[in-house]
Design a protein around this motif. Structure first.
Motif, PDB file in Angstrom:
ATOM      1  N   ALA A 165      14.757  21.783 -18.676  1.00  9.08           N
ATOM      2  CA  ALA A 165      15.261  23.158 -18.684  1.00  9.08           C
ATOM      3  C   ALA A 165      15.562  23.609 -20.108  1.00  9.08           C
ATOM      4  CB  ALA A 165      16.506  23.264 -17.814  1.00  9.08           C
ATOM      5  N   MET A 166      16.156  22.720 -20.888  1.00  8.07           N
ATOM      6  CA  MET A 166      16.441  23.043 -22.289  1.00  8.07           C
ATOM      7  C   MET A 166      15.148  23.319 -23.051  1.00  8.07           C
ATOM      8  SD  MET A 166      18.277  20.583 -25.114  1.00  8.07           S
ATOM      9  CE  MET A 166      16.884  19.434 -25.106  1.00  8.07           C
ATOM     10  N   GLY A 167      14.148  22.455 -22.870  1.00 11.53           N
ATOM     11  CA  GLY A 167      12.876  22.632 -23.558  1.00 11.53           C
ATOM     12  C   GLY A 167      12.125  23.860 -23.084  1.00 11.53           C
ATOM     13  N   TYR A 168      12.192  24.157 -21.784  1.00  8.73           N
ATOM     14  CA  TYR A 168      11.529  25.351 -21.255  1.00  8.73           C
ATOM     15  C   TYR A 168      12.119  26.619 -21.866  1.00  8.73           C
ATOM     16  CZ  TYR A 168       9.189  22.724 -17.502  1.00  8.73           C
ATOM     17  OH  TYR A 168       8.393  21.863 -16.774  1.00  8.73           O
ATOM     18  N   ALA A 169      13.455  26.705 -21.864  1.00  8.87           N
ATOM     19  CA  ALA A 169      14.112  27.911 -22.361  1.00  8.87           C
ATOM     20  C   ALA A 169      13.852  28.099 -23.853  1.00  8.87           C
ATOM     21  CB  ALA A 169      15.616  27.837 -22.082  1.00  8.87           C
ATOM     22  N   GLU A 170      13.977  27.030 -24.624  1.00 10.93           N
ATOM     23  CA  GLU A 170      13.769  27.131 -26.074  1.00 10.93           C
ATOM     24  C   GLU A 170      12.316  27.469 -26.375  1.00 10.93           C
ATOM     25  OE1 GLU A 170      15.881  27.245 -29.577  1.00 10.93           O
ATOM     26  OE2 GLU A 170      16.722  26.415 -27.728  1.00 10.93           O
ATOM     27  N   GLY A 171      11.402  26.822 -25.689  1.00 14.91           N
ATOM     28  CA  GLY A 171       9.986  27.091 -25.916  1.00 14.91           C
ATOM     29  C   GLY A 171       9.590  28.485 -25.495  1.00 14.91           C
ATOM     30  N   ALA A 172      10.186  28.984 -24.424  1.00 15.42           N
ATOM     31  CA  ALA A 172       9.876  30.344 -23.970  1.00 15.42           C
ATOM     32  C   ALA A 172      10.297  31.376 -25.001  1.00 15.42           C
ATOM     33  CB  ALA A 172      10.584  30.615 -22.643  1.00 15.42           C
ATOM     34  N   ARG A 173      11.464  31.151 -25.606  1.00 16.72           N
ATOM     35  CA  ARG A 173      11.932  32.062 -26.639  1.00 16.72           C
ATOM     36  C   ARG A 173      10.971  32.070 -27.827  1.00 16.72           C
ATOM     37  NH1 ARG A 173      15.489  36.338 -26.786  1.00 16.72           N
ATOM     38  NH2 ARG A 173      16.524  36.482 -28.814  1.00 16.72           N
TER      39      ARG A 173
END
Length: 293
Positions: A165-173
């Motif tokens: 979830a952390m990687g998804y959110a950061e990567g999406a940004r």
């Protein structure tokens, strides 16, 4: 308003394509870790994907990330290049892919929480109710399948959820300015100098003798789960919003159940299908709730 809805719809479809690719990760991981060391599978798939990433970045003549982007890429890599693969691979040594699928069902809620806390997205109360209800369904399913309790491998799966979830959110940004292809490619290239020597040592320590079936599993998670799937996923999150598109993941556990049944021969019964229908209904409701970006 019409343009915003069009962007969200496109983001949902791209996110769904990414989810379809990711949904087979656990079955193919289980194939690989049945004969290969789980940490070797987790890190080795990133090394293989890093080769393709370097070629793609060279072909695109991609500009080097800024200092701020490098920091965000490091967080992304920690989450989706290292954290999720390692913990999910370890779990797949001890529980069926079908069990892992339902535990990972709380990933959309975790992704939405990281998006809200880290980047200021403001989902409505109705959205949170739908997300909590959908996640409650899949957690309840995991408890039911575990005969009233969670298994020890569930701790590894929960760690995988948080890191993903952390990687998804950061990567999406980052995808909003860099593009999904470049985000995952730079994250993999950034990780390679650390992961390559560790992977080489694991190959020497545990060996690489395995059947073609195990290597097929390794090949899928290296090329599709670790690389191509993120092109669709990060682009979808960037266009449609982390919280909203993240809810598409609620159907991933049940796509994984179908994949586990076809690929691994794991049992799929009517109760599992009923849970799948319930979650899809919750996704449809959550899709209608407002998310302020």
């Amino acid at each position: 308003m019409s343009a915003t809805m069009s962007q969200e719809s496109k983001g949902m479809w791209l996110g769904a394509a990414g989810v379809a690719i990711f949904s087979l990760t656990l079955p193919f991981t289980r194939m690989a870790v049945a004969e290969l060391d789980p940490v070797l599978v987790a890190l080795g798939r990133a090394v293989v994907a890093a080769v393709g990433s370097a070629i793609l970045l060279w072909y695109l003549d991609a500009p080097r990330p800024t200092a701020r982007q490098w920091r965000a890429l490091a967080v992304t890599a920690l989450g989706v290049v290292v954290g999720f693969p390692v913990f999910s691979s370890i779990a797949m040594r001890h529980v069926p892919a079908s069990h892992g699928a339902v535990v990972l069902g709380i990933l959309p809620l975790a992704t939405a929480m990281f998006g809200a806390l880290r980047f200021g997205e403001r989902p409505s109360l109705g959205f949170w109710i739908a997300a909590l209800f959908g996640s409650g369904i899949v957690v309840g399913f995991a408890v039911w399948q575990g005969a009233g309790g969670l298994q020890s491998a569930d701790l590894a799966l929960f760690a995988a959820v948080v890191l993903a979830a952390m990687g998804y959110a950061e990567g999406a940004r980052l995808s909003q300015t860099m593009g999904g292809q470049q985000v995952i490619s730079w994250a993999l290239v950034l990780s390679a100098p650390v992961l390559l020597p560790v992977t080489a040592w694991l190959c020497w320590r545990h060996g690489v003798e395995a059947s073609p079936r195990a290597w097929i599993g390794f090949g899928y998670v290296s090329v599709f789960s670790m690389f191509i799937g993120f092109f669709f996923w990060y682009k979808g999150l960037a266009l449609g919003g982390i919280a909203r598109v993240g809810q598409v993941q609620l159907i991933q556990p049940f796509l994984t159940l179908a994949g586990a049944a076809v690929i691994l021969g794991e049992h799929l019964d009517a109760v599992q299908l009923l849970f799948a229908l319930a979650v899809i209904a919750v996704v449809a409701v959550g899709r209608r709730m407002s998310v302020r970006r």
